[in-house]
Scaffold this active site. Structure first.
Site, short mmCIF file in Angstrom:
data_model
loop_
_atom_site.label_atom_id
_atom_site.label_comp_id
_atom_site.label_asym_id
_atom_site.label_seq_id
_atom_site.Cartn_x
_atom_site.Cartn_y
_atom_site.Cartn_z
CB CYS A 159 -0.93 0.02 1.20
SG CYS A 159 -1.86 -1.51 1.44
CG HIS A 291 -2.92 3.78 5.20
ND1 HIS A 291 -2.67 3.73 3.85
CD2 HIS A 291 -3.04 2.48 5.62
CE1 HIS A 291 -2.64 2.46 3.45
NE2 HIS A 291 -2.87 1.69 4.50
CG HIS A 328 -6.72 0.29 0.42
ND1 HIS A 328 -5.63 0.80 -0.25
CD2 HIS A 328 -6.22 -0.20 1.59
CE1 HIS A 328 -4.53 0.64 0.47
NE2 HIS A 328 -4.87 0.04 1.59
#
Length: 400
Positions: A159, A291, A328
């Site tokens: 990520c 995040h 995401h």
């Protein structure tokens, strides 16, 4: 004399559609771009939502071109086209003095799944499978599309992949190795096998992503790509390039502890390093794009990390997660959220964290901009990316 780095172009493809304007409008307005996964191919999936990009390869590539592209590479090319055109750039003229860095979490997983299907059914596979699957395929395809002949890299930090790409571009320019960098990331994981794999980790929500909220139960998968053009400020000004923002600092750390559970101490260290790199104090930050995955443990850890940096002033800081809108994007998450951060600072608006119900008493108190956008007055912000494997990145960005 320190080298200042300007952002002269941005481009993206997300569930909001093509372009930065579509993305910004969706996150500013809190308009979730959720797709239902009702096709027969998702029959085994319990999770039936994702943020799919409305993207058809045939709209952008000829059949011959499409045969050489996995979806993640195609998304990267289209995002790069917008960024390069917005910058008024001609990468072919930059020779070896330009870097191209495109991150991804997994690369050509659509092609991987297709090849496995060919293997199990005994049908002919794709002769271009290997060059389509490889994690550097998107970077190579962008280089070929726009004539980028300098340093070429592909980052694979889960990520944090595209946040690392942006940070490395900054460092290469500051070190004098290149004058410019085309940086970003791409991901296309909304396929049945990938969705099932994420389900097995028990991190996907079947209902709605609710970062920092009581009652949160996981994240929503997204897909897309984002690209930024970075240039040494003096060279950008010399050629009359549009300057849409500044990249001020980059910090990265490793937890070296656990593949899945974040360490707030090391996350906070990445934020502190980014601030130090930018020569700024926590009090200089007006906005944080978190995040903010919406998983139970990670949101607690990020709130604690922010508390370690901002202390008693944390409740005054606007901290939002825009993932409930665009999903995401894994390897593309960092660049998409960096683009959002630049737009938020430019427009003076902190986009909302939608689907928020009520504060979680187990979490450090933060102003997560619940459900409705808030005005911000400062011009400097941070964007956090905290990845599986304990890879932490923070970027410091500012409006012009």
């Amino acid at each position: 004399m320190s080298v200042e780095v300007a952002i002269t172009g941005m481009g993206c493809v997300t569930a909001a559609g093509l372009g930065v304007d579509a993305l910004w409008q969706a996150v500013r307005d809190g308009d979730p771009k959720v797709s239902r996964l009702d096709g027969d191919e998702f029959a085994r999936s319990h999770v039936k939502i994702a943020a799919r990009a409305p993207f058809d390869m045939a709209d952008h590539f000829t059949p011959n071109q499409a045969r050489t592209l996995d979806r993640f590479s195609a998304l990267a090319i289209v995002a790069a086209k917008e960024a390069i055109e917005a910058a008024g750039a001609e990468p072919r003229e930059w020779g070896d003095r330009v870097a191209l860095i495109i991150g991804t979490g997994i690369g050509g997983i659509e092609t991987t799944a297709s090849m496995y299907g060919s293997f199990t059914t005994g049908t002919r596979g794709d002769p271009m499978a290997i060059p389509k699957i490889m994690p550097n395929a998107a970077a190579c395809q962008v280089a070929m599309a726009f004539g980028v002949t300098g340093t070429l890299l592909a980052t694979a930090g889960a990520c944090s992949s595209s946040a690392q790409a942006i940070g490395l571009g900054l460092q290469l320019i500051r070190a004098g190795i290149v004058d410019r960098a085309i940086v970003g990331g791409s991901e296309a994981m909304v396929i049945p096998s990938s969705m099932l794999a994420w389900e097995m980790l028990r991190v996907l929500t079947p209902t709605a992503q609710r970062p920092f909220s009581k009652g949160r139960d996981g994240m929503m998968m997204g897909e897309g790509a984002g690209v930024m053009v970075l240039e040494r400020l003096d060279l950008a000004q010399e050629r009359g390039a549009p300057i849409v923002g500044m990249l001020r600092g980059y910090g990265t750390t490793s937890d070296a502890k656990d593949l899945l559970r974040a360490d707030p101490v090391r996350s906070s260290a990445a934020i502190s390093r980014a601030l130090a790199d930018a020569g700024l104090a926590p009090s200089d930050i007006a906005y944080c794009n978190a995040h903010g995955t919406g998983t139970i443990a990670n949101d607690v850890a990020e709130a604690e990390a922010l508390s370690l940096v901002f202390g008693e002033d944390l409740p005054k800081l606007a901290v939002s997660s825009t993932k409930p809108v665009h999903g995401h994007l894994i390897g593309a998450a960092g660049v998409i959220e960096a683009i959002v951060t630049v737009k938020a600072l430019t427009e003076g608006i902190a986009p909302p964290t939608i689907n928020f119900l009520e504060p979680d008493p187990a979490m450090q108190p933060i102003n997560c901009v619940p459900n409705k956008a808030q005005p911000i007055s400062g011009k400097v912000g941070i964007s956090n990316s905290f990845a599986f494997g304990g890879i932490n990145c923070s970027l410091v960005l500012s409006a012009v």
